[in-house]
Scaffold this active site. Sequence first.
Site, short mmCIF file in Angstrom:
data_model
loop_
_atom_site.label_atom_id
_atom_site.label_comp_id
_atom_site.label_asym_id
_atom_site.label_seq_id
_atom_site.Cartn_x
_atom_site.Cartn_y
_atom_site.Cartn_z
N CYS A 93 0.83 -1.21 0.00
CA CYS A 93 0.00 0.00 0.00
C CYS A 93 0.87 1.26 0.00
CB CYS A 93 -1.00 -0.03 1.16
SG CYS A 93 -2.34 1.17 0.90
N HIS A 105 -3.63 -5.04 0.61
CA HIS A 105 -3.08 -5.47 1.90
C HIS A 105 -3.23 -6.97 2.15
CE1 HIS A 105 -2.49 -1.53 3.93
NE2 HIS A 105 -3.43 -1.11 3.10
N GLU A 123 -1.78 -8.77 4.26
CA GLU A 123 -1.71 -9.08 5.70
C GLU A 123 -3.05 -8.86 6.40
OE1 GLU A 123 -0.66 -6.30 4.35
OE2 GLU A 123 -1.65 -4.82 5.62
#
Length: 325
Positions: free
Chosen positions: A131, A242, A244
Amino acid sequence: MKLLSIPLLLILISNFDASSLIKLNNRPIIGILSQELTTKRLLQYPDKTSYIAASYIKYVEGAGGRAVPIFIGKNEEYYENILKNINGVLLPGGAVYFTNRNGYAEAGAIIYKKIIEMNKNGIYMPIWGTCLGFELLAYMSANNIEIRTACTSQAQSIPLNFTRTYNNSKLFGNIPKNIRYTLETKNATANFHKWCITESTMEKFKLNKIWKVLSKNIDQNGLEFISIIEHKKYPFYGVQFHPEKNIYEFVRNRNINHDPDVILASQYFANFFINESRKNFNSFSSELEEQNYLIYNYRPEYTAKNNSAFEQIYFFDEEIIDNSN
Ligand SMILES: *[C@@H]1O[C@H](CO)[C@@H](O)[C@H](O)[C@H]1NC(C)=O
Ligand SMILES: *[C@@H]1O[C@H](CO)[C@@H](O)[C@H](O)[C@H]1NC(C)=O
Ligand SMILES: *[C@@H]1O[C@H](CO)[C@@H](O)[C@H](O)[C@H]1NC(C)=O
Ligand SMILES: *[C@@H]1O[C@H](CO)[C@@H](O)[C@H](O)[C@H]1NC(C)=O
Ligand SMILES: *[C@@H]1O[C@H](CO)[C@@H](O)[C@H](O)[C@H]1NC(C)=O
């Protein structure tokens, strides 16, 4: 000793897994760059100077790596020293201005320059940007010129639109069919960004010479943005979304997909990056030194309980050195 016949030798060679010949570092350590607190967060934590969302630590750990925080606002020697000891760098997402003094972007620029030098000198040193980290990679490769376009991609969960040549890359050259299918057909990528890098920007600033574009997407207003880049020369990778968050962020109403196939696909990115870091053999000078740097010396706070979009955050109170002038 009798020599093997040629045909038998060929059979032995063809059954041999060439990848097992490559020596790997199976104890990789990733430096994760901290960032300055937003004004809002600073009101809650006035004595803190930087933070890392715990999901980035877990992302690295889940793939077999360990994490070391890299602090913002340090001098060049600090970054040079820490990079000599670690096997890769992760530039996390977040919300800071690239023009902030002694902040994330300034530290990122020093790190980027030094890692390019390392790679030029034959040390295989990967960088992963997520990001804001993806945007920073593009920005730095454009010599720190603001190249981002305002856009709207908030809590947008979407499949990837791979480019025609996406497969001609390190990131996707060996992608398993099931992972590719998930990424292409499911709402697998979690997007939270108000800046985008577009194809016309890539052309205008000649970034196409530096980066391969592996996928693109359309934001909530119909603007096309680049969602994955891979450096043409060095092991640098950037994703606008993202991975994660799918695995480690569970705050409600954020439209983050936690389906099991999407978790596997998100882990693919972490596994790939940590695989890259296993090709690096930098190390701390002693076990004690390594222990003193690892993230295990710090404790995260349970911030989702207190209105954060992150479940847990590591806050730091490391001194910021003013490097200006
Ligand atoms: C492309 O992707 C497929 C799986 O989708 C894989 O089998 C193949 O080896 C990949 N690489 C290239 C360069 O085509
Ligand atoms: C992805 O999200 C969009 C918009 O919310 C929705 O219309 C679509 O059905 C979703 N696709 C899948 C495969 O879940
Ligand atoms: C993929 O590209 C097509 C064609 O440009 C577009 O219509 C679609 O919205 C894109 N999908 C996503 C998820 O960005
Ligand atoms: C990581 O490396 C292992 C061993 O070489 C390989 O089997 C695996 O597919 C790699 N994973 C990714 C995501 O590249
Ligand atoms: C939690 O949030 C409240 C309200 O913003 C704040 O006053 C308080 O200090 C926070 N607590 C912690 C432990 O951060």
